[in-house]
Design an enzyme around this catalytic site. Structure first.
Site, PDB file in Angstrom:
ATOM      1  N   ARG A   1      52.184 -18.980 -89.023  1.00 17.56           N
ATOM      2  CA  ARG A   1      52.694 -20.028 -88.117  1.00 17.56           C
ATOM      3  C   ARG A   1      51.702 -21.191 -88.154  1.00 17.56           C
ATOM      4  O   ARG A   1      50.489 -20.968 -88.149  1.00 17.56           O
ATOM      5  CB  ARG A   1      52.871 -19.500 -86.677  1.00 17.56           C
ATOM      6  CG  ARG A   1      54.068 -18.549 -86.557  1.00 17.56           C
ATOM      7  CD  ARG A   1      54.423 -18.264 -85.119  1.00 17.56           C
ATOM      8  NE  ARG A   1      55.183 -19.336 -84.508  1.00 17.56           N
ATOM      9  CZ  ARG A   1      55.524 -19.364 -83.211  1.00 17.56           C
ATOM     10  NH1 ARG A   1      55.160 -18.359 -82.412  1.00 17.56           N
ATOM     11  NH2 ARG A   1      56.215 -20.362 -82.714  1.00 17.56           N
TER      12      ARG A   1
ATOM     13  N   ASP B   1      49.210 -24.934 -77.456  1.00 16.43           N
ATOM     14  CA  ASP B   1      49.034 -24.320 -78.782  1.00 16.43           C
ATOM     15  C   ASP B   1      47.934 -25.000 -79.583  1.00 16.43           C
ATOM     16  O   ASP B   1      47.334 -24.401 -80.477  1.00 16.43           O
ATOM     17  CB  ASP B   1      50.350 -24.343 -79.556  1.00 16.43           C
ATOM     18  CG  ASP B   1      51.249 -23.234 -79.049  1.00 16.43           C
ATOM     19  OD1 ASP B   1      51.843 -23.401 -77.971  1.00 16.43           O
ATOM     20  OD2 ASP B   1      51.305 -22.174 -79.701  1.00 16.43           O
TER      21      ASP B   1
ATOM     22  N   ARG C   1      53.622 -13.484 -80.006  1.00 10.51           N
ATOM     23  CA  ARG C   1      53.681 -14.947 -79.979  1.00 10.51           C
ATOM     24  C   ARG C   1      52.780 -15.411 -78.835  1.00 10.51           C
ATOM     25  O   ARG C   1      52.271 -14.604 -78.062  1.00 10.51           O
ATOM     26  CB  ARG C   1      55.107 -15.496 -79.890  1.00 10.51           C
ATOM     27  CG  ARG C   1      56.172 -14.690 -79.208  1.00 10.51           C
ATOM     28  CD  ARG C   1      56.039 -14.576 -77.715  1.00 10.51           C
ATOM     29  NE  ARG C   1      55.721 -15.839 -77.088  1.00 10.51           N
ATOM     30  CZ  ARG C   1      55.146 -15.969 -75.922  1.00 10.51           C
ATOM     31  NH1 ARG C   1      54.784 -14.887 -75.236  1.00 10.51           N
ATOM     32  NH2 ARG C   1      54.874 -17.134 -75.396  1.00 10.51           N
ATOM     33  N   GLY C   2      52.592 -16.741 -78.758  1.00  8.02           N
ATOM     34  CA  GLY C   2      51.621 -17.270 -77.812  1.00  8.02           C
ATOM     35  C   GLY C   2      50.320 -17.486 -78.567  1.00  8.02           C
ATOM     36  O   GLY C   2      49.863 -16.577 -79.300  1.00  8.02           O
ATOM     37  N   ALA C   3      49.737 -18.688 -78.423  1.00  6.14           N
ATOM     38  CA  ALA C   3      48.624 -19.082 -79.291  1.00  6.14           C
ATOM     39  C   ALA C   3      47.458 -18.069 -79.331  1.00  6.14           C
ATOM     40  O   ALA C   3      47.068 -17.610 -80.414  1.00  6.14           O
ATOM     41  CB  ALA C   3      48.141 -20.478 -78.895  1.00  6.14           C
TER      42      ALA C   3
ATOM     43  N   GLN D   1      61.583 -17.646 -73.652  1.00  9.68           N
ATOM     44  CA  GLN D   1      60.310 -17.020 -73.241  1.00  9.68           C
ATOM     45  C   GLN D   1      60.160 -17.032 -71.713  1.00  9.68           C
ATOM     46  O   GLN D   1      59.538 -16.143 -71.144  1.00  9.68           O
ATOM     47  CB  GLN D   1      59.122 -17.756 -73.870  1.00  9.68           C
ATOM     48  CG  GLN D   1      58.950 -17.528 -75.353  1.00  9.68           C
ATOM     49  CD  GLN D   1      59.600 -18.618 -76.174  1.00  9.68           C
ATOM     50  OE1 GLN D   1      60.593 -19.218 -75.747  1.00  9.68           O
ATOM     51  NE2 GLN D   1      59.080 -18.895 -77.355  1.00  9.68           N
TER      52      GLN D   1
ATOM     53  N   ASN E   1      52.467 -28.171 -77.227  1.00 13.26           N
ATOM     54  CA  ASN E   1      52.912 -26.943 -76.549  1.00 13.26           C
ATOM     55  C   ASN E   1      54.416 -26.789 -76.754  1.00 13.26           C
ATOM     56  O   ASN E   1      55.064 -27.653 -77.369  1.00 13.26           O
ATOM     57  CB  ASN E   1      52.548 -26.983 -75.061  1.00 13.26           C
ATOM     58  CG  ASN E   1      52.713 -25.622 -74.395  1.00 13.26           C
ATOM     59  OD1 ASN E   1      52.242 -24.607 -74.915  1.00 13.26           O
ATOM     60  ND2 ASN E   1      53.413 -25.567 -73.267  1.00 13.26           N
ATOM     61  N   LYS E   2      54.971 -25.722 -76.248  1.00 15.07           N
ATOM     62  CA  LYS E   2      56.387 -25.385 -76.444  1.00 15.07           C
ATOM     63  C   LYS E   2      57.299 -26.574 -76.193  1.00 15.07           C
ATOM     64  O   LYS E   2      57.104 -27.318 -75.232  1.00 15.07           O
ATOM     65  CB  LYS E   2      56.737 -24.226 -75.499  1.00 15.07           C
ATOM     66  CG  LYS E   2      58.159 -23.731 -75.527  1.00 15.07           C
ATOM     67  CD  LYS E   2      58.644 -23.368 -76.897  1.00 15.07           C
ATOM     68  CE  LYS E   2      57.784 -22.349 -77.626  1.00 15.07           C
ATOM     69  NZ  LYS E   2      58.112 -22.240 -79.070  1.00 15.07           N
TER      70      LYS E   2
HETATM   71  O1  MRU Z   1      56.631 -20.069 -79.853  1.00 20.07           O
HETATM   72  P1  MRU Z   1      55.673 -19.376 -78.916  1.00 20.07           P
HETATM   73  O2  MRU Z   1      56.344 -18.433 -77.985  1.00 20.07           O
HETATM   74  O3  MRU Z   1      54.523 -18.749 -79.676  1.00 20.07           O
HETATM   75  O4  MRU Z   1      55.071 -20.550 -78.051  1.00 20.07           O
HETATM   76  C1  MRU Z   1      54.134 -20.236 -77.057  1.00 20.07           C
HETATM   77  C2  MRU Z   1      53.726 -21.409 -76.263  1.00 20.07           C
HETATM   78  O5  MRU Z   1      54.130 -22.523 -76.518  1.00 20.07           O
HETATM   79  C3  MRU Z   1      52.717 -21.199 -75.184  1.00 20.07           C
HETATM   80  O6  MRU Z   1      52.916 -22.116 -74.156  1.00 20.07           O
HETATM   81  C4  MRU Z   1      51.308 -21.417 -75.764  1.00 20.07           C
HETATM   82  O7  MRU Z   1      51.121 -20.659 -76.919  1.00 20.07           O
HETATM   83  C5  MRU Z   1      50.256 -21.091 -74.789  1.00 20.07           C
HETATM   84  S1  MRU Z   1      50.168 -19.349 -74.553  1.00 20.07           S
HETATM   85  C6  MRU Z   1      48.864 -18.926 -73.646  1.00 20.07           C
END
Ligand code: MRU
Length: 380
Positions: free
Chosen positions: A127, A272, A84-86, A231, A282-283
């Site tokens: 996603r 994201d 996970r993470g963009a 996270q 973002n999250k």
């Molecule tokens: O749902 P996730 O864990 O994939 O969400 C991740 C985030 O929101 C991060 O802040 C974002 O992807 C930036 S990661 C470098």
């Protein structure tokens, strides 16, 4: 030259090789060590002709890698939060394309190209919010178009590796640029996980935090625990502790109170997807942190590579926001926590308007007070 002069020169050379040269190489080793200790995690590894993913669902209690050998498994791993993470999602998908093409060619060297669109579609459906996924798939499509009748797998693998390496290089650059904005001995707040686990390595917001900490600009990191996947509590705290960077966990709702006490200099997050006007997806919880930061005069920094920017969308209102299963809120660690029969709404990202953001840091430069014109001037 007299004998005394010759003796002096030989002595100097001897002293250099016997003492100073080993010292300087020791110093170089120390520098390398300190770089590596701040970048020791790799969550995505291409090995033994397959993709290894550190299974982030079970961190930090279990550190196990899953070995994936087909595209459906990669798409499922993205959907189910193994990776996970963009930026990490984009990198994993790029390797997924390599597996897809390899499989199809193994089944038929003549007709392998016929079903490849379906594989791209499966990956694209994993996603919806992180634009890095679609950006990486576009790059892989372009690489596929270049193969010209040859075996496409080596070229595709090289492109996937390039996407991976470029991400790490961008993070290093953003680390430098973002750290320069932070005054010495600052405490910062971060949300979600934006570190080595969420990227090719080093991290976006966490990369800035790593760089700033090593320069003495940050002395403590407050990390939101980040409900419901935690996270912050599971991943960010784990990464920072491995690097011996002081971290204090707070529940997400404690952030405004912490700011009210004057204990935070910067909020630093990742993204994201960033729209052309500088609005940031973002999250979930990022928007709340930005509103609170604005209210308390705390500065707000977003750190993201250009692969996270989507100039085709005019504003954040056009960014698709993923909603995940209610069960993720109703239970925690597999244990039910909510009243039986309660309904739940689980949007996993939110939009922070550009007006609440002091700086967006990309590998191409820092965008202060973002709006469309400045975004275009830095990112084209
Ligand atoms: O749902 P996730 O864990 O994939 O969400 C991740 C985030 O929101 C991060 O802040 C974002 O992807 C930036 S990661 C470098």
């Amino acid at each position: 030259m007299g004998r005394k002069a010759k003796f002096a020169i030989v002595s100097v050379i001897y002293v250099f090789f016997a003492f100073l040269a080993p010292c300087s190489s020791l110093l170089l080793c120390r520098m390398e060590d300190s770089i590596n200790t701040h970048d020791s995690i790799r969550a995505i590894v291409w090995r033994d002709d397959g993709l290894q993913l550190l299974d982030q669902r079970y961190l930090p209690q279990q550190q196990t890698y899953l070995h994936l050998s087909d595209v459906a498994a990669v798409a499922a791993a993205i959907r189910d939060m193994v990776v996970r993470g963009a930026p990490a999602i984009g990198i994993a998908a790029a390797y997924g394309v390599v597996l897809a093409v390899r499989d199809r060619r193994a089944r038929s060297a003549a007709t392998w190209l016929d079903g490849i669109d379906q594989d791209f579609d499966v990956l694209a459906a994993s996603r919806p919010t992180a634009v890095n996924l679609f950006w990486a798939l576009r790059r892989m499509r372009a690489a596929l178009a270049r193969v010209d009748g040859r075996d496409p797998v080596p070229g595709l693998l090289a492109e996937a590796r390039r996407i991976h390496e470029e991400d790490i290089a961008a993070n290093r650059k953003m680390g430098e640029l973002g750290a320069a904005l932070i005054d010495p001995r600052c405490s910062v707040l971060t949300h979600c996980n934006t570190g080595s686990l969420a990227t090719g390595g080093y991290g976006t917001a966490l990369g800035v935090i790593r760089s700033a900490y090593s320069q003495g600009r940050i002395d403590r990191v407050f990390a939101d625990e980040t409900r419901p996947w935690l996270q912050g509590a599971r991943l960010t705290a784990w990464e920072l502790l491995r690097d011996a960077i002081p971290v204090t966990l707070i529940v997400d709702g404690a952030a405004p109170y912490l700011m009210a006490q004057g204990r935070i200099g910067w909020v630093i997050t990742g993204a994201d997807r960033i729209a052309a006007n500088g609005d940031v997806a973002n999250k979930i919880g990022t928007y709340a942190a930005a509103v609170a930061a604005h209210h308390h005069g705390v500065r707000f920094m977003v750190v993201a590579p250009s692969s996270t920017v989507d100039m085709s969308l005019a504003s954040g209102a056009e960014i698709p926001i993923e909603t995940r299963a209610a069960a993720e809120i109703l239970a925690c660690g597999g244990q039910p926590v909510a009243a039986d029969g309660a309904d739940a709404w689980n949007p996993v990202f939110d939009i922070t308007p550009a007006a609440l953001i002091d700086a967006i840091v990309t590998e191409h430069g820092v965008i202060r007070a973002p709006n469309r014109a400045v975004m275009e001037s830095v990112l084209g």
